[in-house]
Each structure stands twice: as structure tokens, then as C-alpha cells.
Design an enzyme around this catalytic site. Structure first.
Site, PDB file in Angstrom:
ATOM      1  N   GLU A 268       0.887  -0.932  -0.025  1.00  0.00           N
ATOM      2  CA  GLU A 268      -0.027   0.017  -0.105  1.00  0.00           C
ATOM      3  C   GLU A 268       0.698   1.108   0.014  1.00  0.00           C
ATOM      4  O   GLU A 268       0.337   2.347   0.189  1.00  0.00           O
ATOM      5  CB  GLU A 268      -0.956  -0.050   1.331  1.00  0.00           C
ATOM      6  CG  GLU A 268      -0.281  -0.125   2.638  1.00  0.00           C
ATOM      7  CD  GLU A 268      -1.399  -0.432   3.698  1.00  0.00           C
ATOM      8  OE1 GLU A 268      -1.832   0.918   3.854  1.00  0.00           O
ATOM      9  OE2 GLU A 268      -1.792  -1.513   4.098  1.00  0.00           O
TER      10      GLU A 268
ATOM     11  N   CYS B 285      -3.471  -3.834   4.591  1.00  0.00           N
ATOM     12  CA  CYS B 285      -2.311  -4.952   4.971  1.00  0.00           C
ATOM     13  C   CYS B 285      -2.761  -6.199   4.533  1.00  0.00           C
ATOM     14  O   CYS B 285      -1.883  -7.062   5.021  1.00  0.00           O
ATOM     15  CB  CYS B 285      -2.501  -4.299   6.387  1.00  0.00           C
ATOM     16  SG  CYS B 285      -1.880  -2.718   7.142  1.00  0.00           S
TER      17      CYS B 285
ATOM     18  N   HIS C 237      -1.956 -10.019  12.282  1.00  0.00           N
ATOM     19  CA  HIS C 237      -1.360  -8.909  11.531  1.00  0.00           C
ATOM     20  C   HIS C 237      -0.882  -7.799  12.910  1.00  0.00           C
ATOM     21  O   HIS C 237      -2.011  -7.769  13.609  1.00  0.00           O
ATOM     22  CB  HIS C 237      -2.340  -8.336  10.828  1.00  0.00           C
ATOM     23  CG  HIS C 237      -2.169  -6.857  10.269  1.00  0.00           C
ATOM     24  ND1 HIS C 237      -0.819  -6.265   9.907  1.00  0.00           N
ATOM     25  CD2 HIS C 237      -3.007  -5.777  10.675  1.00  0.00           C
ATOM     26  CE1 HIS C 237      -0.984  -5.115   9.593  1.00  0.00           C
ATOM     27  NE2 HIS C 237      -2.200  -4.659  10.122  1.00  0.00           N
TER      28      HIS C 237
END
Length: 388
Positions: A79, A111, A233
Site C-alpha cells: 500500500e 495490509c 497482523h
């Protein structure tokens, strides 16, 4: 046929900020950053490091140990894109000297990008078992100097080789996915820094974890106790801690300690590097493998989240001998090579990197010999070089 992760390479830039220094500069209690956010250091990218150069450097960590002629696919999730049209993966492919027949492209979903790349590569190898695939997550997390999100910045890349009969993690069939159109985090075309509603984003992350974790266990007829580890994450390590508390909320003491211990192992690298967006989950995986004590055949659950929002839970089993594919000493050496920045130095470097150099201006890097870097623009075309 088993397909999964055969190699993992990690790279982070050669500068960092200490969170205690940053807390003092922002008139905050250091424990707000060290404990409340769960970060101790934050890698900083200067003008010479971007998604392309970091992706090259991460892949070079294992490139000399694979058969490049067998690579049939290269996918880069980011990103922090460097062009609105041309794929960053083409620059990477050229630097790595991969053959022209390699299919390559870039993917974006905040993400979630590296997980997308990994699943595409898994399916590609299943159809073409004689070929391999390289997938890369490479990002610079920027929210801005003196912003609320400043402490959750970072920079780095993870690269993985996907192949049949993998040496590290065999991916299991199936997954649980969940998505909604949610504005918890975004970056407009005219901005180098992201916009985020932090508390809202945290709540969405936790809600999506509950949904996908419960659904995956139902699909696979699994219980929480069946997992040797669950990794997350990690935009900041406290986020994963909150999710892990949900995972173990109804567990007995033995299973709670097991999953708490594996989470602690999985967060150590992120604690020092910070947020690397698409690669954060896989930095957690690398940290778990290097710092945990898991046996072959252990079931590892992985929770991937990309704001906006897309989440997925899936799993894999560790392959016998996976430890031989790791190089913890080299990763530690790379982290220790970093120069500690004063807060004024960090602010200058950060703000300078928000704009590209003037066309024709050549950049030089102060990193180690062999490192690739962004060397500037020539006729508005990005140039990448290796330090020799």
C-alpha cells in the site's frame, strides 16, 4: 500435494527511533508507548528506501539458495506503491534478473496485500507444481510527525518462496474470509501519509477476528486447543495481544499459557521494527519461528487484516526441519546495524522522504555493501542501484 512457504527473507532500513526518546519528545509517559502500544523501536526509511528497494533486499536474503529458472510468478503486495500504473514488481523482477517469462503484478488491499499474493501463489503452484512463486510484502507505514498514529509507523519487507513440498510451512486447504466497506483507514492519491480512525479500526480488527476465527474452527471442526500458535497482523503489538486475549478467553490454563507464549515469541520482531503493513503478519510468522519452540507438524493459525476492510483466517503445519531454513543471527545482525536517530534527525529524514527528489538528482545510500536503494529520477523514471 502440499504447497506452502519454502523460504522467508526479511529486510528493514538502516535507521530507527527509540520509543522512549520519542515519548520524551512528545511529553508522554514512555510506558504509554512501551506497554500501551507495545513498541520499543521503529524503523525509519529515508529517501533511498521504498517498496521496490526493500522488496529486492528481502528477496536477496534467499535468492542464491533457489533455482531462479523455476520461478513462474512474482506478486508484490503493497500500500506504499511508487506508481499509479506500472507494477512495482517489474522493477523487482529486473533487479533479481528473473527470466522474461515470469508472470508478475502488484496487488493492493491495505495490509491484506501479502496474504492475497500468497493465496494466488498457492493456487498457481497447485496448477504448476514444477514451478515456484515469489511473493513480497513491502511497505512504509507513515502517519506523520506529531500525529496520533506516529508511534505505529515503521518500514520493512518480507519475501517468501512458495513451492510444492515446502521446507517451512505447508498451507492447509480452505480459509475463512470476511469483508465490509468500512472507512477505518485510507490514504488519498494526493497524500503520502495515511488517515486513520484508530479506535474504530481496532474495534473492526477485533470484530473481524472473532468472525473469521469462529467460522474457520467451525469449517474445519477444530477447537482452539488444536492450535500450537495463533499469529496476527501487528500494526502495533498491543493490537495482536487484544486479539489473542479473545482467542484464549474460554481456554484452560495449559492452553492459555501455550498460546500466550507463542504470541510473545511472534511479536518480538514487530516490537523492534514497527508497522510494515502488508508484511506485518509474516514478520510475526518469522518471529514465531525464530523465537518459539514449536515442533514439526504444529498447527499454526494466521489472522490477516487489511483496513477498509478485508480479513482472513487460515492455517498451516510446520514442516520437519523448518529450523534449518532460518537465520536468526543474520536477522539480528541486520537489526543491530541500524543507526539510532535523534528525534530532530528522525523528523528531518521522515519529512524529506515525503517528497521525491528533483528529476535528475542522484541519491546515495549509507547502508551496507550489496544493499539495493532508490537512486533518484532520470527523465521521471525511477532508478534503482546496488551499493558496491
Amino acid at each position: 500435494m502440499q504447497v506452502g512457504i519454502d523460504k522467508i527473507g526479511f529486510f528493514t532500513p538502516n535507521k530507527y527511533v527509540d520509543m522512549v526518546d520519542l515519548a520524551h519528545a512528545r511529553n508522554q509517559d514512555p510506558n504509554k508507548f512501551l506497554i500501551g502500544i507495545g513498541q520499543s523501536e521503529m524503523s525509519v526509511a529515508d529517501q533511498t528506501q521504498d517498496a521496490v528497494s526493500m522488496g529486492i533486499n528481502a528477496t536477496l536474503r534467499y535468492l542464491d539458495r533457489i533455482d531462479k529458472d523455476k520461478v513462474g510468478l512474482l506478486v508484490l503486495g503493497t500500500e506504499s506503491g511508487i506508481d499509479q500504473s506500472k507494477s512495482a514488481s517489474l522493477f523487482v523482477k529486473t533487479a533479481l534478473k528473473l527470466k522474461p517469462e515470469v508472470r508478475t503484478f502488484e496487488v493492493k488491499e491495505a495490509c491484506f496485500g501479502l496474504t492475497v499474493a500468497l493465496m494466488v501463489a498457492r493456487d498457481f503452484v497447485r496448477v504448476h507444481p514444477e514451478q515456484t512463486a515469489i511473493v513480497i510484502g513491502s511497505d512504509i507505514a507513515r502517519y506523520g510527525v506529531k500525529t496520533r498514529g506516529e508511534v505505529t509507523q515503521g518500514a520493512g519487507s518480507i519475501s517468501m518462496l512458495v513451492k510444492a513440498t515446502p521446507s517451512i510451512l505447508a498451507l492447509n486447504n480452505g480459509h475463512s474470509a470476511y469483508s465490509e466497506d468500512i472507512n477505518d483507514f485510507w490514504r488519498p492519491n494526493d497524500s503520502r501519509v495515511a488517515l486513520v480512525d484508530g479506535k474504530y479500526s481496532t474495534q473492526i480488527y477485533l470484530d473481524f477476528f472473532k468472525k473469521t476465527f469462529a467460522d474457520y474452527k467451525k469449517q474445519k471442526d477444530l477447537a482452539t486447543k488444536d492450535f500450537a500458535a495463533i499469529i496476527y497482523h501487528l500494526p502495533f503489538t498491543k493490537m495482536g495481544l487484544k486479539a489473542n486475549r479473545i482467542a484464549v478467553a474460554d481456554q484452560d490454563e495449559t492452553n492459555t499459557k501455550k498460546l500466550q507464549s507463542s504470541f510473545e515469541s511472534s511479536k518480538l520482531l514487530s516490537n523492534r521494527v514497527g508497522n510494515i503493513y502488508t508484511a506485518s503478519l509474516y514478520l510475526s510468522l518469522l518471529s514465531l519461528l525464530e523465537n518459539g519452540n514449536l515442533s514439526a507438524g504444529s498447527l499454526v493459525g494466521l489472522f490477516s487484516y487489511g483496513s477498509g476492510a478485508m480479513a482472513e483466517f487460515y492455517s498451516g503445519k510446520l514442516v520437519a526441519g523448518y529450523e534449518q531454513e532460518l537465520d536468526r543471527a543474520a536477522d539480528e545482525k541486520m537489526l543491530n546495524r541500524r543507526q539510532k536517530l535523534s528525534i530532530p534527525e528522525y523528523e528531518h529524514i521522515f519529512n524529506e522522504a515525503l517528497t521525491d527528489p528533483a528529476d535528475g538528482q542522484e541519491l546515495t545510500s549509507d547502508d551496507e555493501v550489496g544493499t539495493w536503494y532508490f537512486a533518484g529520477l532520470r527523465d521521471h523514471i525511477r532508478q534503482y542501484k546496488k551499493i558496491i
